[in-house]
Design a protein around this motif. Structure first.
Motif, PDB file in Angstrom:
ATOM      1  N   VAL A 155       0.835  -1.197   0.000  1.00 24.72           N
ATOM      2  CA  VAL A 155       0.000   0.000   0.000  1.00 24.72           C
ATOM      3  C   VAL A 155       0.870   1.247   0.000  1.00 24.72           C
ATOM      4  O   VAL A 155       0.586   2.224  -0.706  1.00 24.72           O
ATOM      5  N   SER A 156       1.956   1.221   0.783  1.00 27.15           N
ATOM      6  CA  SER A 156       2.817   2.404   0.893  1.00 27.15           C
ATOM      7  C   SER A 156       3.429   2.783  -0.454  1.00 27.15           C
ATOM      8  O   SER A 156       3.492   3.963  -0.815  1.00 27.15           O
ATOM      9  N   ILE A 157       3.856   1.788  -1.229  1.00 25.11           N
ATOM     10  CA  ILE A 157       4.466   2.062  -2.540  1.00 25.11           C
ATOM     11  C   ILE A 157       3.407   2.572  -3.517  1.00 25.11           C
ATOM     12  O   ILE A 157       3.646   3.518  -4.285  1.00 25.11           O
ATOM     13  N   THR A 158       2.230   1.954  -3.492  1.00 22.47           N
ATOM     14  CA  THR A 158       1.141   2.394  -4.371  1.00 22.47           C
ATOM     15  C   THR A 158       0.774   3.842  -4.097  1.00 22.47           C
ATOM     16  O   THR A 158       0.577   4.646  -5.025  1.00 22.47           O
ATOM     17  N   LEU A 159       0.680   4.202  -2.823  1.00 25.92           N
ATOM     18  CA  LEU A 159       0.365   5.583  -2.446  1.00 25.92           C
ATOM     19  C   LEU A 159       1.455   6.539  -2.933  1.00 25.92           C
ATOM     20  O   LEU A 159       1.171   7.597  -3.499  1.00 25.92           O
ATOM     21  N   SER A 160       2.699   6.157  -2.696  1.00 33.80           N
ATOM     22  CA  SER A 160       3.825   7.021  -3.065  1.00 33.80           C
ATOM     23  C   SER A 160       3.961   7.191  -4.574  1.00 33.80           C
ATOM     24  O   SER A 160       4.525   8.184  -5.047  1.00 33.80           O
ATOM     25  N   ASN A 161       3.443   6.218  -5.326  1.00 34.58           N
ATOM     26  CA  ASN A 161       3.530   6.277  -6.788  1.00 34.58           C
ATOM     27  C   ASN A 161       2.410   7.100  -7.428  1.00 34.58           C
ATOM     28  O   ASN A 161       2.216   7.051  -8.636  1.00 34.58           O
ATOM     29  N   GLY A 162       1.667   7.837  -6.603  1.00 40.89           N
ATOM     30  CA  GLY A 162       0.677   8.752  -7.159  1.00 40.89           C
ATOM     31  C   GLY A 162      -0.750   8.527  -6.714  1.00 40.89           C
ATOM     32  O   GLY A 162      -1.607   9.406  -6.877  1.00 40.89           O
ATOM     33  N   TYR A 163      -1.039   7.372  -6.133  1.00 36.63           N
ATOM     34  CA  TYR A 163      -2.421   7.067  -5.739  1.00 36.63           C
ATOM     35  C   TYR A 163      -2.937   8.045  -4.681  1.00 36.63           C
ATOM     36  O   TYR A 163      -4.129   8.354  -4.641  1.00 36.63           O
ATOM     37  N   ILE A 164      -2.044   8.517  -3.826  1.00 36.55           N
ATOM     38  CA  ILE A 164      -2.471   9.417  -2.752  1.00 36.55           C
ATOM     39  C   ILE A 164      -3.098  10.706  -3.302  1.00 36.55           C
ATOM     40  O   ILE A 164      -3.893  11.358  -2.616  1.00 36.55           O
ATOM     41  N   GLU A 165      -2.763  11.057  -4.533  1.00 37.62           N
ATOM     42  CA  GLU A 165      -3.350  12.261  -5.138  1.00 37.62           C
ATOM     43  C   GLU A 165      -4.861  12.108  -5.337  1.00 37.62           C
ATOM     44  O   GLU A 165      -5.611  13.083  -5.235  1.00 37.62           O
ATOM     45  N   ASN A 166      -5.321  10.888  -5.614  1.00 42.44           N
ATOM     46  CA  ASN A 166      -6.761  10.637  -5.709  1.00 42.44           C
ATOM     47  C   ASN A 166      -7.435  10.893  -4.361  1.00 42.44           C
ATOM     48  O   ASN A 166      -8.510  11.489  -4.291  1.00 42.44           O
TER      49      ASN A 166
END
Length: 395
Positions: free
Chosen positions: A277-288
């Protein structure tokens, strides 16, 4: 005076042998209590600030197995009268108790809700489970057959004397940070508790940097801030949400309902065949997530007081909103559409009298027919039902 009489007083008292040393105001008092009385003298279920995610980490298979083994040891020792380890607990008082002199020794007078059992938590859990008392870690429910089968053991354990070491400072008091530090020191020196990820008291949870990013990017301080000491939000609190709720939001938005439900703050959460989850978030998902929450929070700028009432503070609402983000991303919604969904749901009336809850399958009126409440049996069903309702509004 009996212990039952003492419970009617605003403060509790324990008498024992005082241990102190020159140059230090920290003291220890050693005493003993029957096992059944431990719950009456110390706050068993207290969630200590900054240790909630540690308690989550304790709820692992290794510790569960150890508790079962300790229960078996205690039972064999009492029933068979064999050589056994003395049962002991270490309790820290994070207030400024009063030290008094009595004919039987020194006496500590303290508040029940300022006590915290920091040492021998597995022994405590094993004792409480055996007695059928709610424990801080694992379920203590017993079937009727188990209660009957273990009745003799339970009666023996209830009367068994437990050695109690109280740690306190009657001059300066003990701070929350000192309690946290003591907890880690104790469990470092007494290695029965399995906590591989948290050997140091200053260690954070794996997703904390991303939670902190969310707090900063959304400027949540202007809405009341985020608590690091509480798991959930009460109406009387001043803060908007908690680190725990934001953690669950991040996980739910990325990985969906199932992973959100079972994830623990101590985990570096994975999903979909090992993706982090941490990598997915850091790769741009957190912008959503930020796009959605920015617009969802927008209406609060006009009326901050509205956030203190209704369902808006509920952890289940926040987690359901995370599932909305998850589904929108799954449906390939643009970041603009995600932001629009946040605005629609941000303008929603979250009061308990709001008529639109009639359209939500998991909401129902209370017995007075005035206020809406959860109408289903499980938090999972409630959370998923809310998410479905919110999605129907934005679609």
């Amino acid at each position: 005076m009996t212990w039952m009489e003492e419970l009617n007083l605003p403060k509790l008292r324990l008498t024992g042998r005082l241990i102190s040393k020159a140059g230090s105001s920290v003291k220890k008092l050693v005493t003993y209590l029957p096992a059944i009385e431990v719950q009456n003298y110390f706050s068993i279920a207290r969630d200590f600030p900054n240790l909630e995610f540690i308690y989550e980490a304790m709820k692992n298979t290794t510790n569960s197995k150890k508790v079962d083994e300790i229960q078996s040891d205690i039972k064999n020792e009492l029933i068979s009268n064999t050589l056994g380890c003395p049962l002991s607990l270490t309790v820290i008082l994070d207030s400024k108790p009063t030290l008094l002199s009595s004919k039987d020794g020194m006496c500590v007078e303290y508040d029940f809700d300022r006590s915290f059992i920091a040492g021998n938590l597995l022994v405590l859990t094993a004792m409480l489970k055996s007695l059928g008392i709610k424990t801080p870690l694992f379920s203590s429910r017993m079937s009727a057959a188990e209660i009957h089968r273990n009745s003799v053991f339970r009666q023996m354990l209830a009367k068994e004397e437990i050695i109690i070491t109280l740690v306190f400072d009657d001059e300066c008091g003990i701070t929350e940070d000192q309690v946290k530090d003591f907890f880690f020191k104790y469990n470092r020196q007494n290695s029965g508790l399995h906590l591989t990820q948290f050997s140091q008291s200053d260690q954070s949870f794996p997703l904390q940097p991303l939670v902190n990013r969310l707090i900063q990017d959304l400027d949540l301080d202007k809405y009341g801030g985020v608590s690091t000491k509480s798991k959930h939000v009460k109406t009387s609190d001043n803060f908007l949400t908690t680190e725990y709720i934001l953690f669950k939001f991040l996980v739910g938005a990325v990985a969906g309902a199932q992973v959100q439900e079972v994830s623990k703050m101590s985990d570096d959460v994975t999903f979909a065949k090992g993706q982090q989850v941490s990598i997915t978030l850091s790769n741009g998902y957190i912008e959503n997530i930020e796009a959605f929450l920015i617009t969802w929070l927008e209406p609060l700028k006009l009326n901050l007081k509205s956030v203190r009432s209704g369902f808006r503070l509920s952890a289940q609402i926040w987690q359901a909103l995370a599932l909305v983000v998850h589904q929108l991303v799954q449906d390939d919604a643009s970041i603009e559409n995600i932001a629009q969904a946040g605005l629609i749901l941000g303008k929603l009336d979250y009061s308990k009298k709001a008529k639109h809850w009639h359209n939500c399958e998991v909401m129902g009126l209370d017995s007075n027919g005035r206020l809406f409440k959860n109408s289903v049996n499980s938090t999972r069903e409630f959370r998923n039902g809310l998410a479905s309702y919110f999605l129907s509004l934005v679609n």
